[in-house]
Scaffold this motif. Structure first.
Motif, PDB file in Angstrom:
ATOM      1  N   ARG A 290      -7.526   9.965   3.897  1.00  0.00           N
ATOM      2  CA  ARG A 290      -6.324   9.701   3.122  1.00  0.00           C
ATOM      3  C   ARG A 290      -6.650   8.659   2.063  1.00  0.00           C
ATOM      4  O   ARG A 290      -7.241   7.621   2.383  1.00  0.00           O
ATOM      5  N   PHE A 291      -6.268   8.928   0.826  1.00  0.00           N
ATOM      6  CA  PHE A 291      -6.340   7.896  -0.209  1.00  0.00           C
ATOM      7  C   PHE A 291      -5.108   7.022  -0.089  1.00  0.00           C
ATOM      8  O   PHE A 291      -3.997   7.524   0.126  1.00  0.00           O
ATOM      9  N   VAL A 292      -5.316   5.721  -0.229  1.00  0.00           N
ATOM     10  CA  VAL A 292      -4.217   4.760  -0.168  1.00  0.00           C
ATOM     11  C   VAL A 292      -4.321   3.860  -1.400  1.00  0.00           C
ATOM     12  O   VAL A 292      -5.389   3.296  -1.680  1.00  0.00           O
TER      13      VAL A 292
ATOM     14  N   VAL B  20      -3.890   0.902   6.681  1.00  0.00           N
ATOM     15  CA  VAL B  20      -4.115   2.080   7.536  1.00  0.00           C
ATOM     16  C   VAL B  20      -2.824   2.588   8.183  1.00  0.00           C
ATOM     17  O   VAL B  20      -2.781   3.697   8.716  1.00  0.00           O
ATOM     18  N   ALA B  21      -1.774   1.771   8.107  1.00  0.00           N
ATOM     19  CA  ALA B  21      -0.478   2.213   8.650  1.00  0.00           C
ATOM     20  C   ALA B  21       0.269   3.074   7.639  1.00  0.00           C
ATOM     21  O   ALA B  21       1.040   3.964   8.023  1.00  0.00           O
ATOM     22  N   ALA B  22       0.048   2.834   6.348  1.00  0.00           N
ATOM     23  CA  ALA B  22       0.834   3.544   5.321  1.00  0.00           C
ATOM     24  C   ALA B  22       0.859   5.068   5.552  1.00  0.00           C
ATOM     25  O   ALA B  22       1.939   5.669   5.599  1.00  0.00           O
TER      26      ALA B  22
ATOM     27  N   ILE C 126      -9.004   5.781   5.894  1.00  0.00           N
ATOM     28  CA  ILE C 126      -8.545   5.714   4.495  1.00  0.00           C
ATOM     29  C   ILE C 126      -9.651   5.337   3.523  1.00  0.00           C
ATOM     30  O   ILE C 126     -10.684   4.771   3.901  1.00  0.00           O
ATOM     31  N   GLU C 127      -9.392   5.666   2.259  1.00  0.00           N
ATOM     32  CA  GLU C 127     -10.201   5.193   1.142  1.00  0.00           C
ATOM     33  C   GLU C 127      -9.198   4.526   0.199  1.00  0.00           C
ATOM     34  O   GLU C 127      -8.275   5.195  -0.291  1.00  0.00           O
TER      35      GLU C 127
ATOM     36  N   TYR D 119       0.847  -1.201   0.000  1.00  0.00           N
ATOM     37  CA  TYR D 119       0.000   0.000   0.000  1.00  0.00           C
ATOM     38  C   TYR D 119       0.878   1.245   0.000  1.00  0.00           C
ATOM     39  O   TYR D 119       1.968   1.237   0.590  1.00  0.00           O
ATOM     40  N   CYS D 120       0.376   2.298  -0.633  1.00  0.00           N
ATOM     41  CA  CYS D 120       1.079   3.587  -0.575  1.00  0.00           C
ATOM     42  C   CYS D 120       0.052   4.702  -0.452  1.00  0.00           C
ATOM     43  O   CYS D 120      -0.868   4.814  -1.270  1.00  0.00           O
TER      44      CYS D 120
END
Ligand code: NAP
Ligand code: ZN
Length: 358
Positions: free
Chosen positions: A350-352, A164-166, A327-328, A49-50
């Motif tokens: 936050r978009f991930v 969710v950590a990214a 996140i989304e 994930y980023c």
């Protein structure tokens, strides 16, 4: 017969799938890039994930200066170790890890020696758009693998899911660091300006540190969310009454806004001896009226991400307090749309990118 030169070249780098831009106004699209081979001190990470940070947009569009295109942004990287170099001691294949905004620093200057690599006096090596130690340009986390010196790799605690950590790797530490530096805690009144990626993390972190938290957003349309995130109060900056009602209220204001703000108005909300810390990075100057500082011995300051040690401390703090980003998740072909929504202040929060979709 196979050309031996071509073979040698290929053995030194790996081809990686990525999403990036070729020019300031070009949309993002699929690209292939080369990563260096894993050196003795390197860790190769399979990126899962980023996060999408507003900095990715400022940088890629050339708002902060000349860009060495192609630009492959992304500095909120979470993934799993795929391979380690012979001298790596702290990581092994299968470990859950993260990479934030920097991938190297000189290690010798006064700031590095003090453990503040982000303020490396020779300039830290940014995760994207920097000249790396081998002379190549760094490419970020909108890609399927990254190779990073182990000293710049973080451990993601078991209690935190990778998606969710990214965002903690930039949005988390960028707000955690000034909250700690300026002493957020019980009895302190903290305001967060802008409820986007950084802002929503600032609210959660300041609350977990025990402070009383107020959101200052352009409107009240995200008020319910802000209170759910832990804010004690929520005010619209489009309403002039906000600036009268909250005059001199805050020990610390964290400004996360990505655009130019009238800083003098916000300084008016700071207590005597309090501080307004700017983490937002608009390309335009932020003019400060002298009297808004001198009349109450106020400080106007800035802060850049956080050190590697502090990033790990923040990840551990989040795991301990059950904090992660809201996140989304988007696929690689939705990144242009996600960027537009960030620009429209329509991010929640936050978009991930799911890097398996690259
Ligand atoms: P973001 O998700 O887009 O959030 C920014 C928020 O600012 C928006 O959601 C909006 O919140 C508010 N805002 C946007 N335009 C505004 C305007 N014209 N007037 C008033 N408020 C406005 O961005 P982010 O990823 O959190 O990043 C925020 C900024 O921090 C960017 O400039 C980024 O480059 C910078 N940054 C700095 C560091 C550092 O180390 N210092 C690290 C990471 C990012 P409301 O809708 O609630 O008003
Ligand atoms: Zn960022």
């Amino acid at each position: 017969m196979t050309d031996p030169t071509a073979l040698a070249d290929r053995s030194e780098t790996t081809t990686v799938r990525a999403v990036g831009a070729q020019a300031p106004d070009a949309p993002l699209g699929a690209l292939e890039i080369q990563r260096r081979a894993v050196g003795p001190r390197d860790v190769r990470i399979d990126i899962r994930y980023c996060g999408i940070c507003h900095s990715d947009i400022h940088f890629t569009k050339g708002e902060w200066g000349t860009v060495p295109y192609p630009a492959i942004p992304g500095h909120e990287i979470a993934g799993v170790v795929a391979e380690v170099g012979a001298e790596v001691t702290r990581f092994a294949a299968g470990d859950r890890v993260g990479v934030g905004c920097m991938v190297n620093s000189c290690g010798e200057c006064e700031n590095c020696a003090h453990g503040d690599e982000q303020y490396c006096l020779t300039g830290n090596t940014q995760t994207y758009g920097s000249v790396d130690r081998d002379g190549t340009i760094t490419y970020g986390g909108y890609s399927d693998h990254v190779v990073v010196d182990e000293d710049f790799v973080l451990r993601i605690p078991d209690g935190l899911e990778l998606d969710v950590a990214a965002p903690l790797l930039c949005a988390g530490v960028t707000t955690y660091s000034p909250l700690r530096h300026w002493g957020a805690g019980p009895g302190k009144q903290i305001a967060v300006v802008g409820l986007g990626g950084l802002g929503h993390m600032a609210v959660k972190l300041a609350k977990a540190m025990g402070a009383e938290v107020t959101v200052l957003s352009q409107s009240l349309r995200k008020r319910e969310d802000g209170l759910k995130l832990g804010a004690d109060a929520y005010h619209a900056t489009s309403d002039d009454a906000t600036f009268d009602a909250l005059a001199g209220r805050f020990d610390l204001i964290i400004n996360t806004v990505s655009a130019k703000l009238e800083i003098g108005r916000f300084l008016g909300l700071v207590k005597t001896d309090g501080a307004l810390v700017n983490v937002g990075a608009p390309p335009e100057p932020l003019p400060v009226p002298a009297f808004s500082l001198i009349m109450r011995r106020r400080t106007f300051a800035g802060s850049l991400i956080g050190s590697i040690r502090q990033t790990q401390e923040m990840l551990d703090f989040c795991a301990e307090h059950g904090i992660a980003a809201e996140i989304e998740v988007v696929s690689a072909d939705q990144v242009n749309e996600a960027w537009q929504r960030v620009l429209d202040s329509d991010v929640r929060y936050r978009f991930v990118i799911d890097n398996s979709t690259l």
